[in-house]
Write an enzyme that holds these catalytic residues in place. Structure first.
Site, PDB file in Angstrom:
ATOM      1  N   SER A 281      11.257  -8.042   2.276  1.00  0.00           N
ATOM      2  CA  SER A 281      10.098  -7.486   1.567  1.00  0.00           C
ATOM      3  C   SER A 281      10.000  -6.009   1.906  1.00  0.00           C
ATOM      4  O   SER A 281      10.676  -5.534   2.817  1.00  0.00           O
ATOM      5  CB  SER A 281       8.815  -8.172   2.037  1.00  0.00           C
ATOM      6  N   ASP A 282       9.157  -5.288   1.213  1.00  0.00           N
ATOM      7  CA  ASP A 282       8.842  -3.938   1.697  1.00  0.00           C
ATOM      8  C   ASP A 282       7.767  -4.090   2.778  1.00  0.00           C
ATOM      9  O   ASP A 282       7.256  -5.185   3.027  1.00  0.00           O
ATOM     10  CB  ASP A 282       8.377  -3.023   0.559  1.00  0.00           C
TER      11      ASP A 282
END
Ligand code: NOJ
Length: 750
Positions: A281-282
């Site tokens: 994920s970011d």
């Protein structure tokens, strides 16, 4: 230059080898068997641990405890090799299964030796050099134990208000795809056999660059066809190049945040493209699905992200805290967890971490080596774009007596490195002022009057001194632009004019009547319409990095000849945004005959204004088109020939043309090939870049240049959402930018 050729030759074989490795089927692979065996021994907690990335903001003791329990798969932002070795030792010797950690860091355009910002690197149109730059970043970063970079950013960006345009390769899917491949290959080198290999992480998947209004983190509204034709290709190219990891983006597209978007993560990335690495994920983007209003709480966010296909969570710990419960409740399948862990372990094997997780200490430093600095200098040289050069103001004559050096960016070692520089040391930066003094200090009288202390400085008190210096000078060099912090993540602008009193400064020195040479160092195209008009010459260098100074000085004095081309359209004014060359044609395209605001007669009839797609106050043309850049010499295109004017879908279009250097300097031209699919089942762009090449020619030299374009590369996602080549008529241009060019037509037949 010899060493660059050497590096290129040796890396080329390395990269070919690495891509073929990727093609090997995984089923019977002994590594896959090892992974299965390992997974069969793992507890659920240990599996969830692999999916958890924490930040090194935690103390080493806390991190050590986590590692020992098998609760962490990766750490972001640890760069101390001693700490990295300590943590790896705990991971492999003290945790139950001895699985090594993956240490990640944002190494975006260099680790210590800073290359031009990615947008500047894209302006080189030189993928070999970009590949070398990424490789050098990997060599430096891996020497402290970093094995994973969160790069390249391959988001298409057509809005320079968006601060992150600096981090990518601009507006064009083809140019960005070519550069994406170069960067992935440069970072990853030869995979597990190569101790300098670091995993690439193409980001941000997907659509992030189309944030509404150019405001970071904002929603995007990209219909599937646009997504597939424009925004996905650089990511697909990265998968083909063997990228080990992918990062999801912060935006929601048409209501679905990327970290919860099964369509892009499963259907496109896994099923269609066959990606076998892992998806991270970011930063906290899993938890941010709560702010998006897409999940009610951490637990739901974790469920949506893991089920959508996010394998590792960056820092927000929702997986760590909730996956176990979600499995128990049957909301997440055991198989989903196993798949995620398998993907993560596969990359740890591929990186050679199981064989050797440690970094060798006490080795001679590779940072800022002479070859690294030389490559950074070459990249900076090739990234600079000559936008204007009236009356051959440039190059400057070495016998010039006095030069005034003006402006806040002339001697700003930190600022010229650009955005996303965590590790580069400004003490190693060579500014234009220092480079000038070093090279010409004892020949030329250099008067330095910055006038403004920094780019946003509004205090005009220093301008009078700059004017005085200019009056005494034979040429005035004005270094303007933006500080590095004005672009990059969360640094968007609603106004793209020069900040502070920079414009006033240019106006004041231009009044002296002396030739003004404006050099712009910035993270994005700025709206410099007025300032360019006041200048005799304009060089646009973006943020050129550690070696920007010597590169610019070489160009100013003609030791090097500019060859950079705009990787993004430069707007005249911010109101024209979005403005990009590959737009679809409207039913009423502008044709240059529109009546502009000052020419409208009073009480004009309602139909008198051209009825075309344009702005009354800004027309339809940008300030500089995509692919544009001048040289000190001139090039002539001619004798364009095509292998056949009728081609079948599996043919290869072969094109040749003559390129002649018609000026006085040896120079390099970026020759570009554009096509237009004239009629489609859906409207098609007016032009699309399909090939480019850098050609170096001596004065008077003529060379035949060849391009080969498989007809299948004319395919696009059509009315039935199928990627097909539709038969029909095409136009093709070769030229030095997206506006000019020699035209030829051909037909694709069934
Ligand atoms: C957030 C940014 O969007 C991403 O590009 C970066 O890699 C991560 N933070 C990690 O620093």
């Amino acid at each position: 230059m010899k060493w660059i050729k050497f590096l290129m030759a040796s890396y080329a074989s390395l990269f070919l080898f690495s891509s073929s490795l990727m093609a090997v089927g995984v089923k019977n692979d002994p590594v896959e068997k090892k992974i299965d065996k390992l997974i069969s021994r793992m507890t659920l907690e240990e599996k969830i641990g692999q999916m958890n990335q924490i930040s090194s903001f935690e103390s080493i003791e806390t991190m050590g405890e986590f590692v020992k329990k098998g609760s962490i798969g990766s750490i972001i932002n640890e760069i101390d090799p001693i700490k990295i070795n300590t943590l790896q030792r705990i991971a492999v010797e003290e945790s139950r299964l001895g699985i090594p950690l993956l240490i990640g860091r944002d190494v975006i355009h260099g680790f210590k030796t800073i290359f031009p910002i990615p947008l500047g690197q894209a302006a080189t149109f030189d993928p070999e050099l970009v590949k070398i730059g990424a490789h050098i970043a990997a060599v430096e970063a891996s020497s402290v134990g970093i094995k994973w970079t969160f790069a390249p950013m391959v988001d298409i960006a057509r809005d320079p208000r968006w601060g992150r345009i600096a981090e990518g390769c601009g507006e064009d899917p083809y140019l960005t795809s070519v550069m994406a491949i170069a960067m992935v290959e440069g970072f990853q080198g030869n995979g597990s056999n190569d101790p300098t290999c670091i995993a690439a992480c193409p980001k941000h998947f997907v659509g992030y660059g189309a944030a509404e209004g150019g405001r970071d983190y904002n929603s995007t509204f990209l219909p599937e066809r646009l997504l597939r034709n424009v925004y996905l290709p650089p990511f697909e190219a990265s998968v083909k190049a063997g990228a080990y990891t992918f990062m999801t983006s912060f935006n929601d597209n048409d209501g679905v945040p990327s970290s919860g978007n099964e369509f892009i993560l499963k259907q496109v990335l896994r099923k269609e493209w066959g990606f076998d690495g892992f998806v991270v994920s970011d930063w906290a983007s899993v938890r941010e699905m709560i702010s998006h209003g897409f999940a009610a709480d951490d637990k739901e966010a974790a469920m949506k992200a893991v089920n959508a296909g996010v394998n590792m969570e960056m820092v927000s710990m929702t997986y760590f805290n909730h996956l176990k419960e979600l499995i128990k409740e049957g909301k997440v399948k055991q198989e989903t967890i196993d798949d995620a862990v398998r993907n993560i372990l596969r990359i740890k094997f591929r990186l050679g971490l199981f064989e050797n997780p440690f970094v060798e200490l006490n080795k001679p430093s590779v940072m800022y080596s002479e070859t690294h600095l030389e490559a950074a200098r070459r990249a900076a040289t090739e990234s600079v774009i000559l936008l204007k050069n009236d009356n051959q103001t440039l190059p400057l004559d070495e016998n010039i007596k006095t030069i005034a050096v003006i402006g806040p960016m002339a001697d700003a070692p930190y600022e010229q490195m650009g955005t996303w520089v965590f590790d580069g040391d400004k003490a190693f930066t060579i500014t234009p002022l220092n480079a000038l003094k070093e090279k010409y200090g004892n020949k030329i009288n250099i008067i330095f009057e910055p006038a403004l202390a920094y780019s946003r400085d509004k205090n005009t008190d220093g301008i009078a001194k700059a004017v005085k210096a200019s009056e005494q000078a034979d040429a005035v060099l004005v270094f303007v632009g933006e500080e590095s912090i004005l672009s990059g993540e969360a640094h968007c602008l609603a106004d793209l004019n020069l900040q502070g009193a920079q414009s006033e400064l240019i106006e004041a020195v231009a009044k002296t009547g002396k030739p003004v040479i404006t050099v712009v160092m910035a993270g994005r195209p700025l709206t410099i319409t007025k300032e360019a008009a006041l200048s005799s010459a304009v060089l646009y260098s973006f943020h050129p990095g550690t070696m920007g100074g010597p590169a610019i000085v070489d160009l100013l004095f003609g030791e090097e000849v500019p060859s950079g081309k705009t990787p993004v359209t430069f707007p005249k004014t911010v109101g024209q945004i979005p403005v990009y060359y590959a737009h679809n044609s409207s039913g009423r395209p502008a044709n240059g005959e529109e009546t502009l605001i000052d020419d409208i007669p009073l009480e004009a009839g309602q139909t008198s204004l051209g009825n075309r797609s344009f702005y009354l106050d800004a027309g339809s043309e940008p300030l500089y088109p995509f692919g544009y850049g001048l040289s000190y010499t001139t090039f002539e295109y001619g004798n364009i020939k095509i292998s056949s004017s009728e081609l079948k879908k599996n043919d290869i279009l072969k094109l040749s043309f003559d390129l002649k250097n018609t000026g006085k300097y040896a120079g390099t031209e970026v020759a570009q090939l554009y096509i237009q699919d004239k009629v489609g089942s859906v409207t098609r762009p007016v032009k699309e870049l399909k090939r480019f090449t850098r050609v170096t020619l001596q004065p008077g030299e003529k060379r035949t240049v060849n391009f080969e374009l498989p007809v299948e590369e004319l395919a696009f996602w059509n009315i039935d959402m199928k990627k097909v080549v539709e038969p029909g008529d095409f136009n093709l241009w070769v030229g030095g930018n997206s506006c000019d060019g020699k035209e030829i037509s051909f037909k694709v037949i069934e």
